[in-house]
Design a protein around this motif. Sequence first.
Motif, PDB file in Angstrom:
ATOM      1  N   THR A 194       0.830  -1.216   0.000  1.00  0.00           N
ATOM      2  CA  THR A 194       0.000   0.000   0.000  1.00  0.00           C
ATOM      3  C   THR A 194       0.857   1.255   0.000  1.00  0.00           C
ATOM      4  O   THR A 194       0.620   2.201  -0.761  1.00  0.00           O
ATOM      5  CB  THR A 194      -0.937   0.008   1.223  1.00  0.00           C
ATOM      6  OG1 THR A 194      -1.733  -1.173   1.223  1.00  0.00           O
ATOM      7  CG2 THR A 194      -1.841   1.231   1.189  1.00  0.00           C
ATOM      8  N   GLY A 195       1.879   1.278   0.868  1.00  0.00           N
ATOM      9  CA  GLY A 195       2.772   2.427   0.922  1.00  0.00           C
ATOM     10  C   GLY A 195       3.496   2.652  -0.385  1.00  0.00           C
ATOM     11  O   GLY A 195       3.643   3.788  -0.856  1.00  0.00           O
ATOM     12  N   LEU A 196       3.946   1.562  -1.010  1.00  0.00           N
ATOM     13  CA  LEU A 196       4.648   1.680  -2.279  1.00  0.00           C
ATOM     14  C   LEU A 196       3.694   2.104  -3.390  1.00  0.00           C
ATOM     15  O   LEU A 196       4.062   2.883  -4.279  1.00  0.00           O
ATOM     16  CB  LEU A 196       5.306   0.342  -2.631  1.00  0.00           C
ATOM     17  CG  LEU A 196       6.426   0.370  -3.682  1.00  0.00           C
ATOM     18  CD1 LEU A 196       7.469   1.419  -3.337  1.00  0.00           C
ATOM     19  CD2 LEU A 196       7.065  -0.996  -3.804  1.00  0.00           C
ATOM     20  N   ALA A 197       2.441   1.619  -3.321  1.00  0.00           N
ATOM     21  CA  ALA A 197       1.441   2.030  -4.312  1.00  0.00           C
ATOM     22  C   ALA A 197       1.170   3.527  -4.214  1.00  0.00           C
ATOM     23  O   ALA A 197       1.029   4.217  -5.234  1.00  0.00           O
ATOM     24  CB  ALA A 197       0.146   1.240  -4.106  1.00  0.00           C
ATOM     25  N   ILE A 198       1.101   4.051  -2.981  1.00  0.00           N
ATOM     26  CA  ILE A 198       0.902   5.494  -2.791  1.00  0.00           C
ATOM     27  C   ILE A 198       2.101   6.276  -3.311  1.00  0.00           C
ATOM     28  O   ILE A 198       1.953   7.335  -3.923  1.00  0.00           O
ATOM     29  CB  ILE A 198       0.637   5.802  -1.302  1.00  0.00           C
ATOM     30  CG1 ILE A 198      -0.745   5.273  -0.905  1.00  0.00           C
ATOM     31  CG2 ILE A 198       0.722   7.288  -1.021  1.00  0.00           C
ATOM     32  CD1 ILE A 198      -1.097   5.490   0.539  1.00  0.00           C
ATOM     33  N   SER A 199       3.295   5.740  -3.089  1.00  0.00           N
ATOM     34  CA  SER A 199       4.496   6.400  -3.609  1.00  0.00           C
ATOM     35  C   SER A 199       4.476   6.423  -5.131  1.00  0.00           C
ATOM     36  O   SER A 199       4.855   7.424  -5.755  1.00  0.00           O
ATOM     37  CB  SER A 199       5.748   5.676  -3.108  1.00  0.00           C
ATOM     38  OG  SER A 199       5.879   5.797  -1.712  1.00  0.00           O
ATOM     39  N   LEU A 200       4.057   5.309  -5.742  1.00  0.00           N
ATOM     40  CA  LEU A 200       3.936   5.274  -7.201  1.00  0.00           C
ATOM     41  C   LEU A 200       2.935   6.309  -7.690  1.00  0.00           C
ATOM     42  O   LEU A 200       3.185   7.030  -8.658  1.00  0.00           O
ATOM     43  CB  LEU A 200       3.499   3.881  -7.660  1.00  0.00           C
ATOM     44  CG  LEU A 200       4.547   2.771  -7.682  1.00  0.00           C
ATOM     45  CD1 LEU A 200       3.887   1.427  -7.941  1.00  0.00           C
ATOM     46  CD2 LEU A 200       5.609   3.050  -8.732  1.00  0.00           C
ATOM     47  N   LEU A 201       1.807   6.393  -7.009  1.00  0.00           N
ATOM     48  CA  LEU A 201       0.764   7.350  -7.380  1.00  0.00           C
ATOM     49  C   LEU A 201       1.244   8.782  -7.177  1.00  0.00           C
ATOM     50  O   LEU A 201       1.035   9.654  -8.026  1.00  0.00           O
ATOM     51  CB  LEU A 201      -0.488   7.092  -6.553  1.00  0.00           C
ATOM     52  CG  LEU A 201      -1.751   7.854  -6.950  1.00  0.00           C
ATOM     53  CD1 LEU A 201      -2.199   7.442  -8.347  1.00  0.00           C
ATOM     54  CD2 LEU A 201      -2.852   7.611  -5.954  1.00  0.00           C
ATOM     55  N   GLY A 202       1.917   9.019  -6.052  1.00  0.00           N
ATOM     56  CA  GLY A 202       2.435  10.358  -5.768  1.00  0.00           C
ATOM     57  C   GLY A 202       3.508  10.775  -6.746  1.00  0.00           C
ATOM     58  O   GLY A 202       3.618  11.949  -7.114  1.00  0.00           O
ATOM     59  N   ALA A 203       4.314   9.804  -7.191  1.00  0.00           N
ATOM     60  CA  ALA A 203       5.366  10.116  -8.151  1.00  0.00           C
ATOM     61  C   ALA A 203       4.805  10.341  -9.545  1.00  0.00           C
ATOM     62  O   ALA A 203       5.434  10.986 -10.379  1.00  0.00           O
ATOM     63  CB  ALA A 203       6.403   8.990  -8.179  1.00  0.00           C
ATOM     64  N   MET A 204       3.616   9.796  -9.815  1.00  0.00           N
ATOM     65  CA  MET A 204       3.029   9.941 -11.147  1.00  0.00           C
ATOM     66  C   MET A 204       2.240  11.242 -11.291  1.00  0.00           C
ATOM     67  O   MET A 204       2.456  12.014 -12.216  1.00  0.00           O
ATOM     68  CB  MET A 204       2.105   8.744 -11.431  1.00  0.00           C
ATOM     69  CG  MET A 204       2.833   7.446 -11.724  1.00  0.00           C
ATOM     70  SD  MET A 204       3.724   7.484 -13.299  1.00  0.00           S
ATOM     71  CE  MET A 204       2.374   7.436 -14.464  1.00  0.00           C
ATOM     72  N   VAL A 205       1.270  11.485 -10.389  1.00  0.00           N
ATOM     73  CA  VAL A 205       0.417  12.665 -10.494  1.00  0.00           C
ATOM     74  C   VAL A 205       0.918  13.712  -9.503  1.00  0.00           C
ATOM     75  O   VAL A 205       0.686  13.607  -8.305  1.00  0.00           O
ATOM     76  CB  VAL A 205      -1.053  12.312 -10.201  1.00  0.00           C
ATOM     77  CG1 VAL A 205      -1.953  13.515 -10.464  1.00  0.00           C
ATOM     78  CG2 VAL A 205      -1.498  11.120 -11.041  1.00  0.00           C
ATOM     79  N   MET A 206       1.621  14.717 -10.009  1.00  0.00           N
ATOM     80  CA  MET A 206       2.265  15.700  -9.134  1.00  0.00           C
ATOM     81  C   MET A 206       1.496  17.016  -9.113  1.00  0.00           C
ATOM     82  O   MET A 206       1.051  17.494 -10.169  1.00  0.00           O
ATOM     83  CB  MET A 206       3.699  15.948  -9.590  1.00  0.00           C
ATOM     84  CG  MET A 206       4.599  14.736  -9.450  1.00  0.00           C
ATOM     85  SD  MET A 206       6.314  15.166  -9.752  1.00  0.00           S
ATOM     86  CE  MET A 206       7.095  13.586  -9.473  1.00  0.00           C
ATOM     87  N   PRO A 207       1.344  17.628  -7.943  1.00  0.00           N
ATOM     88  CA  PRO A 207       0.566  18.865  -7.856  1.00  0.00           C
ATOM     89  C   PRO A 207       1.142  20.018  -8.669  1.00  0.00           C
ATOM     90  O   PRO A 207       0.388  20.774  -9.292  1.00  0.00           O
ATOM     91  CB  PRO A 207       0.556  19.172  -6.354  1.00  0.00           C
ATOM     92  CG  PRO A 207       1.659  18.358  -5.758  1.00  0.00           C
ATOM     93  CD  PRO A 207       1.785  17.147  -6.620  1.00  0.00           C
ATOM     94  N   HIS A 208       2.465  20.169  -8.681  1.00  0.00           N
ATOM     95  CA  HIS A 208       3.037  21.310  -9.396  1.00  0.00           C
ATOM     96  C   HIS A 208       2.797  21.211 -10.896  1.00  0.00           C
ATOM     97  O   HIS A 208       2.804  22.208 -11.615  1.00  0.00           O
ATOM     98  CB  HIS A 208       4.536  21.426  -9.106  1.00  0.00           C
ATOM     99  CG  HIS A 208       5.382  20.458  -9.868  1.00  0.00           C
ATOM    100  ND1 HIS A 208       5.530  19.151  -9.481  1.00  0.00           N
ATOM    101  CD2 HIS A 208       6.110  20.605 -10.995  1.00  0.00           C
ATOM    102  CE1 HIS A 208       6.326  18.533 -10.346  1.00  0.00           C
ATOM    103  NE2 HIS A 208       6.682  19.382 -11.268  1.00  0.00           N
ATOM    104  N   ASN A 209       2.559  19.986 -11.395  1.00  0.00           N
ATOM    105  CA  ASN A 209       2.333  19.787 -12.821  1.00  0.00           C
ATOM    106  C   ASN A 209       1.026  20.422 -13.293  1.00  0.00           C
ATOM    107  O   ASN A 209       0.900  20.819 -14.449  1.00  0.00           O
ATOM    108  CB  ASN A 209       2.298  18.285 -13.124  1.00  0.00           C
ATOM    109  CG  ASN A 209       3.301  17.903 -14.192  1.00  0.00           C
ATOM    110  OD1 ASN A 209       4.257  18.631 -14.431  1.00  0.00           O
ATOM    111  ND2 ASN A 209       3.087  16.773 -14.817  1.00  0.00           N
ATOM    112  N   LEU A 210       0.041  20.504 -12.397  1.00  0.00           N
ATOM    113  CA  LEU A 210      -1.235  21.112 -12.758  1.00  0.00           C
ATOM    114  C   LEU A 210      -1.067  22.615 -12.968  1.00  0.00           C
ATOM    115  O   LEU A 210      -1.642  23.195 -13.899  1.00  0.00           O
ATOM    116  CB  LEU A 210      -2.269  20.835 -11.662  1.00  0.00           C
ATOM    117  CG  LEU A 210      -2.464  19.358 -11.291  1.00  0.00           C
ATOM    118  CD1 LEU A 210      -3.559  19.209 -10.247  1.00  0.00           C
ATOM    119  CD2 LEU A 210      -2.779  18.525 -12.523  1.00  0.00           C
ATOM    120  N   PHE A 211      -0.273  23.255 -12.107  1.00  0.00           N
ATOM    121  CA  PHE A 211       0.027  24.676 -12.294  1.00  0.00           C
ATOM    122  C   PHE A 211       0.829  24.893 -13.577  1.00  0.00           C
ATOM    123  O   PHE A 211       0.585  25.834 -14.330  1.00  0.00           O
ATOM    124  CB  PHE A 211       0.802  25.218 -11.093  1.00  0.00           C
ATOM    125  CG  PHE A 211       0.050  25.152  -9.792  1.00  0.00           C
ATOM    126  CD1 PHE A 211      -0.993  26.033  -9.539  1.00  0.00           C
ATOM    127  CD2 PHE A 211       0.371  24.215  -8.823  1.00  0.00           C
ATOM    128  CE1 PHE A 211      -1.696  25.983  -8.338  1.00  0.00           C
ATOM    129  CE2 PHE A 211      -0.312  24.151  -7.626  1.00  0.00           C
ATOM    130  CZ  PHE A 211      -1.357  25.045  -7.379  1.00  0.00           C
TER     131      PHE A 211
END
Length: 535
Positions: A224-241
Amino acid sequence: MGDTTSGQSQFIASVGNRSFANSPLIENPDSNQIIVPEKKSWKNFFAYLGPGFLVSIAYIDPGNFETDLQSGAQYKYELLWIILVASCAALIIQSLAANLGVVTGKHLAEHCRAEYSKVPNFILWVIAEIAIVACDIPEVIGTAFALNMLFNIPVWIGVLLTGLSTLVLLALQQYGIRKLEFFIAFLVFTIAICFFIELHYSRPDAGEVLHGLFVPQLKGNGATGLAISLLGAMVMPHNLFLHSALVLSRKIPRSVTGIKEACRFYLIESGLALMVAFLINVSVISVSGAVCKAPDLSPEDRASCEDLDLNKASFLLRNVLGKWSSKFFAIALLASGQSSTITGTYAGQYVMQGFLDLRLKPWIRNLLTRCLAIIPSLIVALIGGSSGAGRLIIIASMILSFELPFALVPLLKFTSSKTKMGSHANTLLISSLTWIIGALIMGINIYYIVSSFIKVLLHSHMKLVAVVFCGILGFSAIAVYLAAIAYLVLRKNRKSTNLLALTTPENSQTVESLPREDIVNMQLPSRVTASSDVN
């Protein structure tokens, strides 16, 4: 403000009644802008190519490689479906960010400043800046690891040398947005070629890879922790800006049909760029899984796989696949780190300009973000070595995942609002789909925070009083986190965008009522000083 004062000032802000936000971020005296013809044609697509590749870099930065490697080493191909889901979600979310900029002529940070009062706006700005620093940490460490692999430079010295990337960045700023986009696209395809060669050498089982892509599973305590890390590394907040600002580099026809064409072409362009990023991430996980789960792996290499990071991956690939495999990996990592540095700096520039109506000169902005990322990276590299630096990348990726709602929720609210987007607001289907995606991301994050915190409390060796005290503090912080997200979700949009002509039929004339008509030259924040006609 005179020309001399504007040229020498380290800060550029709004003065008098004219806001800097209502003028182009960049005014190019050479008129080096990208103008899309009025006539509808598929050839116009080539004018829109570029921003998607700059955005795609965030999906293949060293943080992604670190989590991809650990995912493959620990769970082989079992978490590939996370990459598929995250990539599909990323395409939808990034297309919304592009649409916001195209339709309104303002990027996400500017909308946040217009919509929220001073305190929430300031907090959102701080969170966005933390996200940019968290994104910059993997870039610093990844570049240091790449230098270590190629030239045997110690990691902590490599961390210091990454500051020299500022010089590369400043050199690139002299050549304009189009050449930068070509350079970034070249780096993206360099990374792709390197990992496709690695894929050829490692020869993963195609059937198992497809099974991992399309059959969701989470097995093991750390999945679960690694899945969240994968998700966090893929969809990044600064990319939306970043994406909502980069689309402003094109001067598109300001008509209903012109805007629809721009939104459609940006969706296709983003899809192509993110497809390449998706294939690269799948390749990294597949190579790691094939190498670390090989039956003939030596005990020493198997021990390396148990705690795999970017640095160990180089030696592992060299031992198992040969010397050239290690070099290809290092080249890909160096290209990833340097290209991520460029896009991260621009995201920071747009975030500061948008939230505060203020921007630093590029070299100062880059220096500050570099220092904020280098200091923790250097400390960890000196104390914990390469393994500690690798763990810092995972922590940074998780921070990005936790901060994502504070960029994602405003984006979903703004793009679903007819007062801001007119007839181009999200349909009910798109709104429902994007809110489901956002809710799943936030739900996973909240579950992980709560479960991890409870686990820490239950297994700690502290006295009961200390456990109770930490529990109160921890759950209070979680409550504040949830309350902040709830505020963004439940608060109604109050500021409208002037889009009167955009609600008219297809044959409407060019829109002239936008607050920012000149959607041009949103390129590199450099070269040009503040306009002399600011009063």
